[in-house]
Design a protein around this motif. Structure first.
Motif, mmCIF file in Angstrom:
data_model
loop_
_atom_site.group_PDB
_atom_site.id
_atom_site.type_symbol
_atom_site.label_atom_id
_atom_site.label_comp_id
_atom_site.label_asym_id
_atom_site.label_seq_id
_atom_site.Cartn_x
_atom_site.Cartn_y
_atom_site.Cartn_z
ATOM 1 N N ASP A 114 -11.124 -4.026 5.314
ATOM 2 C CA ASP A 114 -10.636 -2.682 4.944
ATOM 3 C C ASP A 114 -9.462 -2.772 3.969
ATOM 4 O O ASP A 114 -9.347 -1.969 3.033
ATOM 5 C CB ASP A 114 -10.204 -1.928 6.209
ATOM 6 C CG ASP A 114 -11.382 -1.643 7.120
ATOM 7 O OD1 ASP A 114 -12.530 -1.649 6.616
ATOM 8 O OD2 ASP A 114 -11.145 -1.420 8.334
ATOM 9 N N LYS A 149 0.832 -1.210 0.000
ATOM 10 C CA LYS A 149 0.000 0.000 0.000
ATOM 11 C C LYS A 149 0.867 1.260 0.000
ATOM 12 O O LYS A 149 0.604 2.222 -0.738
ATOM 13 C CB LYS A 149 -0.925 -0.014 1.216
ATOM 14 C CG LYS A 149 -1.836 1.211 1.322
ATOM 15 C CD LYS A 149 -2.693 1.130 2.579
ATOM 16 C CE LYS A 149 -3.560 2.381 2.711
ATOM 17 N NZ LYS A 149 -4.379 2.340 3.946
ATOM 18 N N GLN A 202 0.903 3.767 -3.010
ATOM 19 C CA GLN A 202 0.520 5.164 -2.802
ATOM 20 C C GLN A 202 1.631 6.106 -3.248
ATOM 21 O O GLN A 202 1.386 7.179 -3.808
ATOM 22 C CB GLN A 202 0.195 5.391 -1.315
ATOM 23 C CG GLN A 202 -0.411 6.743 -1.010
ATOM 24 C CD GLN A 202 -1.765 6.918 -1.656
ATOM 25 O OE1 GLN A 202 -2.596 6.018 -1.611
ATOM 26 N NE2 GLN A 202 -1.994 8.059 -2.286
ATOM 27 N N LYS A 227 -10.737 -3.374 0.496
ATOM 28 C CA LYS A 227 -11.266 -2.153 -0.125
ATOM 29 C C LYS A 227 -10.131 -1.226 -0.577
ATOM 30 O O LYS A 227 -10.156 -0.670 -1.687
ATOM 31 C CB LYS A 227 -12.181 -1.437 0.855
ATOM 32 C CG LYS A 227 -13.445 -2.212 1.186
ATOM 33 C CD LYS A 227 -14.284 -1.446 2.214
ATOM 34 C CE LYS A 227 -15.551 -2.236 2.590
ATOM 35 N NZ LYS A 227 -16.369 -1.512 3.584
ATOM 36 N N ASP A 228 -9.129 -1.057 0.295
ATOM 37 C CA ASP A 228 -7.991 -0.187 -0.083
ATOM 38 C C ASP A 228 -7.255 -0.752 -1.286
ATOM 39 O O ASP A 228 -6.787 -0.016 -2.168
ATOM 40 C CB ASP A 228 -7.020 -0.049 1.093
ATOM 41 C CG ASP A 228 -7.624 0.742 2.229
ATOM 42 O OD1 ASP A 228 -8.597 1.488 1.976
ATOM 43 O OD2 ASP A 228 -7.123 0.630 3.372
ATOM 44 N N ARG A 229 -7.138 -2.089 -1.345
ATOM 45 C CA ARG A 229 -6.464 -2.691 -2.493
ATOM 46 C C ARG A 229 -7.200 -2.418 -3.788
ATOM 47 O O ARG A 229 -6.599 -2.075 -4.817
ATOM 48 C CB ARG A 229 -6.332 -4.203 -2.275
ATOM 49 C CG ARG A 229 -5.427 -4.897 -3.306
ATOM 50 C CD ARG A 229 -5.930 -6.272 -3.606
ATOM 51 N NE ARG A 229 -7.188 -6.221 -4.346
ATOM 52 C CZ ARG A 229 -7.291 -6.069 -5.669
ATOM 53 N NH1 ARG A 229 -6.218 -5.917 -6.410
ATOM 54 N NH2 ARG A 229 -8.477 -6.036 -6.267
ATOM 55 N N ASP A 230 -8.546 -2.554 -3.740
ATOM 56 C CA ASP A 230 -9.318 -2.286 -4.954
ATOM 57 C C ASP A 230 -9.159 -0.840 -5.403
ATOM 58 O O ASP A 230 -8.985 -0.552 -6.599
ATOM 59 C CB ASP A 230 -10.804 -2.601 -4.688
ATOM 60 C CG ASP A 230 -11.033 -4.084 -4.402
ATOM 61 O OD1 ASP A 230 -10.171 -4.891 -4.810
ATOM 62 O OD2 ASP A 230 -12.048 -4.412 -3.761
ATOM 63 N N ARG A 231 -9.177 0.086 -4.442
ATOM 64 C CA ARG A 231 -9.042 1.505 -4.797
ATOM 65 C C ARG A 231 -7.664 1.802 -5.384
ATOM 66 O O ARG A 231 -7.553 2.447 -6.441
ATOM 67 C CB ARG A 231 -9.258 2.366 -3.537
ATOM 68 C CG ARG A 231 -9.112 3.861 -3.770
ATOM 69 C CD ARG A 231 -9.312 4.634 -2.491
ATOM 70 N NE ARG A 231 -8.377 4.220 -1.452
ATOM 71 C CZ ARG A 231 -7.124 4.652 -1.365
ATOM 72 N NH1 ARG A 231 -6.653 5.495 -2.281
ATOM 73 N NH2 ARG A 231 -6.340 4.251 -0.382
ATOM 74 N N LEU A 232 -6.610 1.338 -4.745
ATOM 75 C CA LEU A 232 -5.262 1.600 -5.237
ATOM 76 C C LEU A 232 -5.008 0.880 -6.558
ATOM 77 O O LEU A 232 -4.272 1.383 -7.419
ATOM 78 C CB LEU A 232 -4.223 1.170 -4.203
ATOM 79 C CG LEU A 232 -4.116 2.063 -2.967
ATOM 80 C CD1 LEU A 232 -3.186 1.431 -1.941
ATOM 81 C CD2 LEU A 232 -3.634 3.452 -3.342
ATOM 82 N N HIS A 233 -5.629 -0.301 -6.724
ATOM 83 C CA HIS A 233 -5.451 -1.026 -7.988
ATOM 84 C C HIS A 233 -6.010 -0.203 -9.156
ATOM 85 O O HIS A 233 -5.375 -0.096 -10.225
ATOM 86 C CB HIS A 233 -6.172 -2.386 -7.893
ATOM 87 C CG HIS A 233 -5.855 -3.295 -9.043
ATOM 88 N ND1 HIS A 233 -4.734 -4.102 -9.074
ATOM 89 C CD2 HIS A 233 -6.499 -3.497 -10.222
ATOM 90 C CE1 HIS A 233 -4.701 -4.769 -10.216
ATOM 91 N NE2 HIS A 233 -5.775 -4.428 -10.932
ATOM 92 N N ASN A 234 -7.164 0.382 -8.941
ATOM 93 C CA ASN A 234 -7.753 1.228 -9.990
ATOM 94 C C ASN A 234 -6.879 2.456 -10.261
ATOM 95 O O ASN A 234 -6.688 2.868 -11.414
ATOM 96 C CB ASN A 234 -9.163 1.647 -9.590
ATOM 97 C CG ASN A 234 -10.112 0.460 -9.509
ATOM 98 O OD1 ASN A 234 -9.927 -0.529 -10.225
ATOM 99 N ND2 ASN A 234 -11.123 0.523 -8.637
ATOM 100 N N CYS A 235 -6.357 3.067 -9.181
ATOM 101 C CA CYS A 235 -5.476 4.249 -9.362
ATOM 102 C C CYS A 235 -4.211 3.884 -10.144
ATOM 103 O O CYS A 235 -3.752 4.638 -11.012
ATOM 104 C CB CYS A 235 -5.097 4.842 -8.006
ATOM 105 S SG CYS A 235 -6.459 5.598 -7.127
#
Length: 984
Positions: free
Chosen positions: A538, A470, A474, A541-549
């Motif tokens: 959690d 992460k 990031q 969820k953070d993995r999915d968000r960062l994967h998209n970014c």
């Protein structure tokens, strides 16, 4: 030829030979007397005997004699010089005698020099030898005093045997130091004997040597006595310590022996135990006797031990006695216990047999459970760890069921021990069984805990790996949000792909964790399992968000990489063109020699400016294409900054070049204008000079005076042209500077020739006017009472017409003197003000402004001075006054020229002297001659310098001339040593 004529010819030669003979004899006598005096002084001081002060005085005296050697060399040089002269002028019959004397004096001189050197060296060597001996003697006595201070105090009592051993080692080191000093003492005594043979001073005689030897032997004896005493004390303490250690060893052995006979660990019968205890009691009697011997021996050791060590020895003996008494008491109590144990016997046998059967069954069950815990192959993955954890959980439940049996066995064993005298074997079986139970129980708990920890660590490692991913993801998202440098895109793309690959692996692992909630509850408990599930949720969820970014950043960088290639194709030509323009601008910084070159340089700079403007248009077009890219904008900003820097530099060069062209053009015009005026006026004056008859002078007087009146202004113009030429030379190349200097030199020569011609014709005019004034001296003129305005006066040349308007000639002369004095005072004040302004440094812009305002104030008063000067021109009458007026005219012109130059020329920080302004009155000499002398001053100084060099550097072929012996300049040779004839 007659005899009288021969005698007349020989007389000068004989006289010269006699003078040479006298000079040789005189110099020889002086040299011999000097060497005799030096040898007498050396014989007086050639002695090394006596006290040190006398030797030092003789050393100083011989040193002074050594310093007199150059004086003797000078005397010898005079003898040699006079001998050369005498040999050159005397006859052949006289030369052997002269050469014999010359050889004798040389031999005597060499003997004297050798005697000086040897005498001084011998005394200096004895002096240095004595100094070294005294230094060594002082060092020996310093060691002696230090050793005496060390050995003088009494021995210090030590704490124990180890400290006494250290004290003995230190004393042995001191004794070794004393013994080593014997070699140095022998060498010192040898040096003292050798020195006594040379100087015979009582300070180094045999009594002093014997005293040094006796003092050394005294110190050596003290060191040896101290070592012997310490060896005795250390030996006594060592013997006592060995006996104490032996007694402690015996006491330790007795303690083990007693311990083996006490309690239920003893497997022998009660009768045998009582027999062993009685044998131990007899050994205690012998040990008590040994302890008493130690107490008696400790008295002597305590006398040579410190109070703290004494206390330690006393406490140690008391502890040994207490330990012995304690063992005796234990043996007595054990004996009483055994006597009571013989009286007990009962139903112990049957209860012990029943307990043994139950213990055997319990141990079989425990061994079966222990076999199930035997390790197989090590778990390789998470599934195997889960299977092991479930197996260990079942074993733990079975051990909990056996807990009641273990407690029952403990209660039965406690009852048997209360009534049994020999319960040790049964007790050992029960304890072993309980220990096996506890061991299996602990091993089960340990294996279960370690398996749970491995599973927990796997989950924690997963979360920790996710946190690391992460953070890295990031960081990549933040860095790639705005990439200032397009060259970093190939570096970021592999990192983004690696992060996306790791993201896919993390997704699978996190999903698997969420499917094992029951297992998590068994490992961590309900609360911790819920918290862990929440963390994993959690993290998902953070993995999915960062994967998209990361996917978005990857797409953006791929687009930027394609745009970078288009930008580089348009940016690099602009950058190369700007660099080429910078090189072309740098080439044009070189100064040009003439006006044509400066104009050509100005045109080139103007063309470069047009090329730079064309480049600016292309840069503006490219800026419109890169507005959305920060990295491209940064490159364009840097290129724009370089462009503006080059533009400012080019504008400054254009301005400077244009100024240089204008100044050079103005200088050329002014110079040509002044040159043409000089040529025209010179032609007129030459024509006037050819027609120098009296009546023609009278007709041309007005024209000559009119031309003379133009000379001050033209002289100022000449100074301005020279100052302007200096500024132009500062902006020109070396070739151009030489050309301008040649032009100014020609202009100056033309002016000087014209000035000479003008002075000559002006003198003729003044002579003619003086004749007219003397002819009309009987006529008196009436002077009006009012003073006309300064501008209304006519030139003094009109006085020949008789229209003065000032009354009598005597009164006019008085007015002229007062006006001249007034003008000189005014000019002196103004000149001093200008000198102070020029001398002040101007380091800041404020000082420059202040200086400029002061110079402008002085320039505003120029009309006032001009009016005063014109009044003097109208009051001119006599010849003396004419010469004074010429001097004032010259100083007035110099002041105006200097003021003009100070206003227009560049300002320097270094102050210039005002000596150029100050000029004393001529004192009756002609102003023209003063100006000629001032202009010829540099040439005169150069000629004087060349003349001085001729005096200082005589020709080589004249070095043997007799005339050089009286040449004053010959004594100033530019070298370190002078080998020629002495100056007279």
């Amino acid at each position: 030829m007659t005899v009288e004529q021969v005698a007349v010819l020989r007389a000068p030669a004989n006289a010269m030979t006699q003078r040479s003979q006298n000079e040789f004899d005189s110099s020889l006598e002086n040299a011999v007397a000097w060497m005799k005096a030096v040898q007498e002084r050396l014989q007086i001081n050639d002695n090394t005997k006596g006290p040190r002060s006398a030797l030092e005085a003789r050393l100083r005296e011989t040193e002074k004699i050594c310093h007199l050697e150059p004086e003797g060399q000078v005397k010898m040089d005079r003898v040699l010089k006079s001998a050369d002269t005498l040999l050159g002028s005397c006859g052949e019959d006289q030369k052997p005698a002269v050469l014999t004397k010359l050889k004798d004096i040389k031999t005597q001189w060499e003997d004297t020099v050798v005697y000086i050197t040897h005498c001084h060296s011998r005394i200096e060597w004895v002096w240095l030898h004595w100094n070294e001996y005294l230094r060594a003697q002082d060092e020996f006595y310093r060691w002696f005093q230090s050793m005496r201070v060390t050995l003088e105090p009494a021995l210090e009592l030590q704490l124990g045997w180890k400290e006494k051993q250290w004290q003995l080692s230190h004393s042995e080191v001191l004794l070794s130091n004393v013994q080593n000093q014997a070699v140095l003492l022998d060498r010192l005594l040898e040096e003292a004997a050798s020195l006594f043979n040379r100087i015979g001073d009582p300070s180094v005689d045999e009594d002093v040597q014997r005293k040094m030897r006796a003092e050394y032997e005294e110190i050596k004896a003290k060191a040896q006595d101290r070592v012997k005493l310490l060896e005795k004390i250390t030996g006594e303490h060592k013997e006592y310590k060995e006996k104490v250690d032996a007694f402690q060893g015996w006491l330790g052995g007795m303690t083990e022996r007693v311990s083996s006979r006490l309690g239920r660990a003893n497997q022998s019968t009660l009768e045998n135990q009582l027999k062993d205890l009685r044998d131990i009691a007899r050994d205690f009697l012998r040990g008590e006797e040994s302890l008493k011997n130690l107490e008696r021996q400790s008295v002597g050791v305590i006398q040579n031990t410190s109070p703290l060590g004494t206390e330690k020895i006393t406490r140690e003996l008391e502890e040994l006695r207490k330990a012995l008494e304690k063992l005796k008491l234990l043996c007595k109590e054990e004996e009483e216990r055994l006597l009571k144990a013989l009286k007990l016997d009962g139903s112990y046998r049957s209860q012990a047999q029943l307990l043994g059967t139950e213990v055997a069954e319990f141990r079989q069950e425990i061994q079966r459970l222990a076999k199930s815990l035997e390790p197989g192959e090590k778990a390789r993955d998470e599934e195997e760890l889960i299977a092991l954890w479930r197996k260990y959980t079942v074993t733990r439940s079975a051990l909990v069921a056996e807990e009641a049996k273990a407690e029952k066995l403990k209660a039965q064993l406690k009852e048997l021990i209360q009534f049994s005298q020999d319960g040790q074997p049964l007790s050992a079986n029960v304890v072993t069984a309980l220990q096996d139970f506890q061991s299996v129980k602990g091993k089960t708990a340990k294996l279960l805990t370690s398996t749970g920890m491995e599973l927990a660590q796997g989950f924690q490692h997963l979360l920790r790996d996710f946190q690391l991913w992460k953070t890295e993801a990031q960081r990549l998202v933040n860095i790639t949000a705005s990439v200032p440098d397009r060259s970093m895109i190939p570096t970021f793309l592999p990192q983004l792909e690696a992060a996306l690959s790791e993201s896919s692996d993390l997704k699978e692992k996190l999903t698997a964790v969420l499917l094992k909630r029951d297992l998590l509850s068994g490992i961590f408990g309900e609360e911790r399992a819920k918290s862990l599930v929440a963390e994993v949720t959690d993290a998902t969820k953070d993995r999915d968000r960062l994967h998209n970014c990361l996917l978005q950043r990857k797409s953006k960088l791929l687009n930027m990489l394609s745009q970078q290639k288009d930008f580089d194709a348009a940016f690099e030509p602009l950058q190369k063109r700007l660099a080429a323009l910078r090189i072309r601008v740098a080439v044009e910084k070189e100064p040009q020699p003439d006006l044509r070159g400066k104009q050509a340089q100005l045109q080139k700079l103007q063309r470069l400016q047009e090329d730079l403007l064309e480049l600016a248009v292309q840069m503006d077009d490219l800026k419109l294409l890169v507005q959305s890219e920060p990295s491209h904008q940064h490159k364009m900003s840097q290129l724009s900054s370089d462009y503006h820097t080059l533009k400012r530099s080019l504008e400054m060069m254009l301005e400077q070049s244009q100024q240089c062209v204008e100044e050079h053009w103005l200088f050329s015009n002014k110079r040509l204008e002044l040159q043409q005026w000089i040529m025209v006026v010179k032609q007129k004056l030459e024509s006037y000079q050819e027609d120098s008859d009296g009546w023609k002078v009278e007709t041309r007087a007005g024209e000559i005076e009119r031309l003379s009146a133009e000379f001050p202004n033209k002289e100022v113009q000449l100074h301005l042209v020279e100052a302007h030429g200096q500024r132009v030379m500062e902006q020109s190349s070396p070739g151009g500077v030489a050309l301008i200097q040649e032009e100014l030199k020609q202009l100056k020569e033309s002016w000087n020739s014209l000035r000479v011609l003008e002075e000559m014709l002006s003198g003729l005019v003044r002579s003619w006017q003086l004749k007219r004034v003397n002819a009309d001296s009987g006529k008196k003129k009436v002077m009006t009472n009012h003073n006309p305005k300064p501008g209304s006066f006519r030139h003094a040349g009109n006085a020949v017409d008789g229209h003065y308007g000032w009354g009598e000639l005597r009164d006019g002369e008085g007015d002229f003197n007062s006006g001249l004095e007034k003008f000189e005072q005014w000019l002196q004040v103004e000149n001093a003000k200008l000198a102070r302004i020029i001398e002040v440094k101007v380091p800041t812009p404020e000082d420059v402004k202040a200086r400029k305002s002061k110079l402008q104030e002085l320039q505003s008063r120029i009309p006032e001075g001009q009016d005063l000067f014109e009044n003097l021109l109208h009051l001119q009458s006599t010849k003396g006054n004419s010469e004074d007026l010429e001097d004032v005219r010259y100083r007035w012109m110099l002041y105006k020229s200097k003021l003009t130059d100070s206003i227009h020329l560049p300002i320097h920080n270094s102050s210039e002297g005002s000596a150029g302004f100050r000029k004393s009155r001529s004192g009756g000499l002609c102003a023209f001659l003063e100006r000629v002398c001032c202009m010829a001053l540099p040439l005169q100084l150069l000629l004087l310098l060349l003349l001085l060099l001729l005096f200082l550097l005589p020709l080589e072929e004249e070095t043997h001339s007799c005339a050089l012996s009286n040449n004053y300049a010959r004594s100033f040779n530019l070298m370190l040593r002078y080998n020629g004839p002495p100056p007279t």
